[in-house]
Design an enzyme around this catalytic site. Sequence first.
Site, mmCIF file in Angstrom:
data_model
loop_
_atom_site.group_PDB
_atom_site.id
_atom_site.type_symbol
_atom_site.label_atom_id
_atom_site.label_comp_id
_atom_site.label_asym_id
_atom_site.label_seq_id
_atom_site.Cartn_x
_atom_site.Cartn_y
_atom_site.Cartn_z
ATOM 1 C CG MET A 169 -4.775 3.682 -7.140
ATOM 2 S SD MET A 169 -6.848 3.785 -7.604
ATOM 3 C CE MET A 169 -7.238 5.308 -7.118
ATOM 4 C CG PHE A 172 -11.052 8.595 -5.212
ATOM 5 C CD1 PHE A 172 -11.481 9.698 -5.354
ATOM 6 C CD2 PHE A 172 -9.638 8.172 -5.633
ATOM 7 C CE1 PHE A 172 -10.602 10.831 -4.996
ATOM 8 C CE2 PHE A 172 -8.745 9.138 -5.267
ATOM 9 C CZ PHE A 172 -9.398 10.402 -5.164
ATOM 10 C CG HIS A 223 -9.269 -5.202 0.131
ATOM 11 N ND1 HIS A 223 -10.285 -5.172 1.243
ATOM 12 C CD2 HIS A 223 -9.325 -4.054 -0.298
ATOM 13 C CE1 HIS A 223 -11.015 -3.981 1.209
ATOM 14 N NE2 HIS A 223 -10.477 -3.342 -0.056
ATOM 15 C CG HIS A 224 -5.304 -6.623 -3.711
ATOM 16 N ND1 HIS A 224 -4.065 -6.271 -3.296
ATOM 17 C CD2 HIS A 224 -5.840 -5.294 -3.575
ATOM 18 C CE1 HIS A 224 -3.853 -5.005 -2.798
ATOM 19 N NE2 HIS A 224 -5.043 -4.557 -2.980
ATOM 20 C CE LYS A 253 -6.965 -3.085 2.689
ATOM 21 N NZ LYS A 253 -6.199 -1.811 2.363
ATOM 22 N N GLY A 259 -9.411 0.339 5.362
ATOM 23 C CA GLY A 259 -9.872 1.533 5.790
ATOM 24 C C GLY A 259 -11.339 1.811 5.609
HETATM 25 P P1 NAP Z 1 1.100 1.375 -6.341
HETATM 26 O O1 NAP Z 1 0.863 0.514 -7.294
HETATM 27 O O2 NAP Z 1 2.118 0.491 -4.956
HETATM 28 O O3 NAP Z 1 1.832 2.399 -6.386
HETATM 29 C C1 NAP Z 1 2.518 3.498 -5.542
HETATM 30 C C2 NAP Z 1 3.152 4.515 -5.626
HETATM 31 O O4 NAP Z 1 3.769 5.377 -5.044
HETATM 32 C C3 NAP Z 1 4.218 4.026 -7.011
HETATM 33 O O5 NAP Z 1 4.399 4.934 -7.933
HETATM 34 C C4 NAP Z 1 5.393 4.333 -5.974
HETATM 35 O O6 NAP Z 1 6.748 4.407 -6.546
HETATM 36 C C5 NAP Z 1 5.106 5.409 -5.195
HETATM 37 N N1 NAP Z 1 5.887 5.338 -3.933
HETATM 38 C C6 NAP Z 1 5.880 4.460 -2.805
HETATM 39 N N2 NAP Z 1 6.796 4.643 -2.028
HETATM 40 C C7 NAP Z 1 7.335 5.841 -2.265
HETATM 41 C C8 NAP Z 1 8.098 6.929 -1.682
HETATM 42 N N3 NAP Z 1 8.680 6.506 -0.517
HETATM 43 N N4 NAP Z 1 8.416 8.029 -2.322
HETATM 44 C C9 NAP Z 1 7.734 8.238 -3.398
HETATM 45 N N5 NAP Z 1 6.818 7.524 -4.102
HETATM 46 C C10 NAP Z 1 6.575 6.515 -3.541
HETATM 47 O O7 NAP Z 1 -0.227 1.467 -5.418
HETATM 48 P P2 NAP Z 1 -1.710 1.845 -5.731
HETATM 49 O O8 NAP Z 1 -2.345 0.760 -5.857
HETATM 50 O O9 NAP Z 1 -1.403 2.562 -6.904
HETATM 51 O O10 NAP Z 1 -2.240 2.828 -4.634
HETATM 52 C C11 NAP Z 1 -1.609 4.252 -4.380
HETATM 53 C C12 NAP Z 1 -2.281 4.594 -3.116
HETATM 54 O O11 NAP Z 1 -3.622 4.825 -3.714
HETATM 55 C C13 NAP Z 1 -2.077 3.692 -2.056
HETATM 56 O O12 NAP Z 1 -2.004 4.816 -0.831
HETATM 57 C C14 NAP Z 1 -3.559 3.130 -1.790
HETATM 58 O O13 NAP Z 1 -3.871 2.852 -0.672
HETATM 59 C C15 NAP Z 1 -4.433 4.233 -2.598
HETATM 60 N N6 NAP Z 1 -5.682 3.669 -2.953
HETATM 61 C C16 NAP Z 1 -6.888 4.749 -3.124
HETATM 62 C C17 NAP Z 1 -8.065 4.296 -3.504
HETATM 63 C C18 NAP Z 1 -9.043 5.291 -3.424
HETATM 64 O O14 NAP Z 1 -10.053 5.026 -3.740
HETATM 65 N N7 NAP Z 1 -8.608 6.410 -2.916
HETATM 66 C C19 NAP Z 1 -8.164 3.231 -4.260
HETATM 67 C C20 NAP Z 1 -7.153 2.390 -4.330
HETATM 68 C C21 NAP Z 1 -5.667 2.794 -3.913
HETATM 69 P P3 NAP Z 1 8.064 3.304 -6.413
HETATM 70 O O15 NAP Z 1 7.499 2.558 -7.640
HETATM 71 O O16 NAP Z 1 8.912 4.379 -6.588
HETATM 72 O O17 NAP Z 1 7.769 2.883 -4.938
#
Ligand code: NAP
Length: 277
Positions: free
Chosen positions: A14, A127, A154-155, A158, A164
């Site tokens: 994201m 979003f 979902h993929h 998850k 949610g």
């Molecule tokens: P992702 O690819 O797994 O990315 C997660 C990010 O968070 C990575 O940069 C990771 O860095 C960082 N992170 C994880 N643990 C951490 C920690 N303890 N301290 C600091 N940074 C940490 O996940 P994603 O698909 O991008 O999703 C990110 C978030 O957005 C999730 O909460 C997901 O549920 C949410 N989401 C929201 C929407 C929306 O529409 N609002 C849509 C999709 C997803 P590292 O590589 O260092 O672990």
Amino acid sequence: MSIRIIVAGPRGRMGSTAIEMIKNEPNFQLVACLDRKNNGKRLKDISDIHPLDVPIFDHPDECFKTVQADIFLDLTIPEVGYRHAKSALQHHIRTVIGTSGLTNDQINDLTKLARNHRVGCIIAPNFAIGAVLMMQFAKFAAQYFPNVEIIEKHHDQKVDAPSGTALKTVDMIRETREKMQQGHPDEYETVSGARGGNIDGIPIHSVRLPGLVAHQQVIFGGNGQTLTISHDSLNRHSFMDGMKLAIHHVMSLRELIYGLENILEPIEHNQNKKRAH
Ligand code: NAP
């Protein structure tokens, strides 16, 4: 004037898509990133796809003290997003949290903090504008069709089920659906779980498969008819229009708003606003 944005989680799926969106938006400017693994580096040092000369911090207080920013955007994990958001609001930086899964206690704390500091904050667990509309349409339909089931897909990476969005859909449906027992009163499962999870008598079925992104069908059944409201996020770009909307909206807020549905305005209202200008 540009809106200066700090992104947490720049290496995530994201976060990376959000940075691409920010690069392509003429009025948005990425000014820093929060990333636990690359303190002191520049984004261009760690990313071939985003070779931007912006600083990276691992500590939120340090980042918010050093960098002049209008918006902080969190796309990490709930515990970290909560900690980052607290620090951003304490530094009077408007905050948009896309990270999903914050607890009610965390949301309540941030609500108080935003109100006390008179700083805007939007928490948007989804979003995708289409998904938000799907939930609103489902809430409307439930008044006429109280028999309803949800299938969310979902993929397979998850970890939580149901999603949610499915839980939020049930919450919204319950606001208008007359409480009732649906299905056969004597129904039973020959395979455990065959009828899915159940909230207030509404079954929710969760599918997890590679190849899927985020999909949901809300199926209503009535006399001689069914109504299916369906939404598909095909890739992470589906979240970017809602993210842009939240960034623009939070600029004029002085409190916390939870859920994108609370900032979507009726088109009629938008047209009146345009006419007034
Ligand atoms: P992702 O690819 O797994 O990315 C997660 C990010 O968070 C990575 O940069 C990771 O860095 C960082 N992170 C994880 N643990 C951490 C920690 N303890 N301290 C600091 N940074 C940490 O996940 P994603 O698909 O991008 O999703 C990110 C978030 O957005 C999730 O909460 C997901 O549920 C949410 N989401 C929201 C929407 C929306 O529409 N609002 C849509 C999709 C997803 P590292 O590589 O260092 O672990």
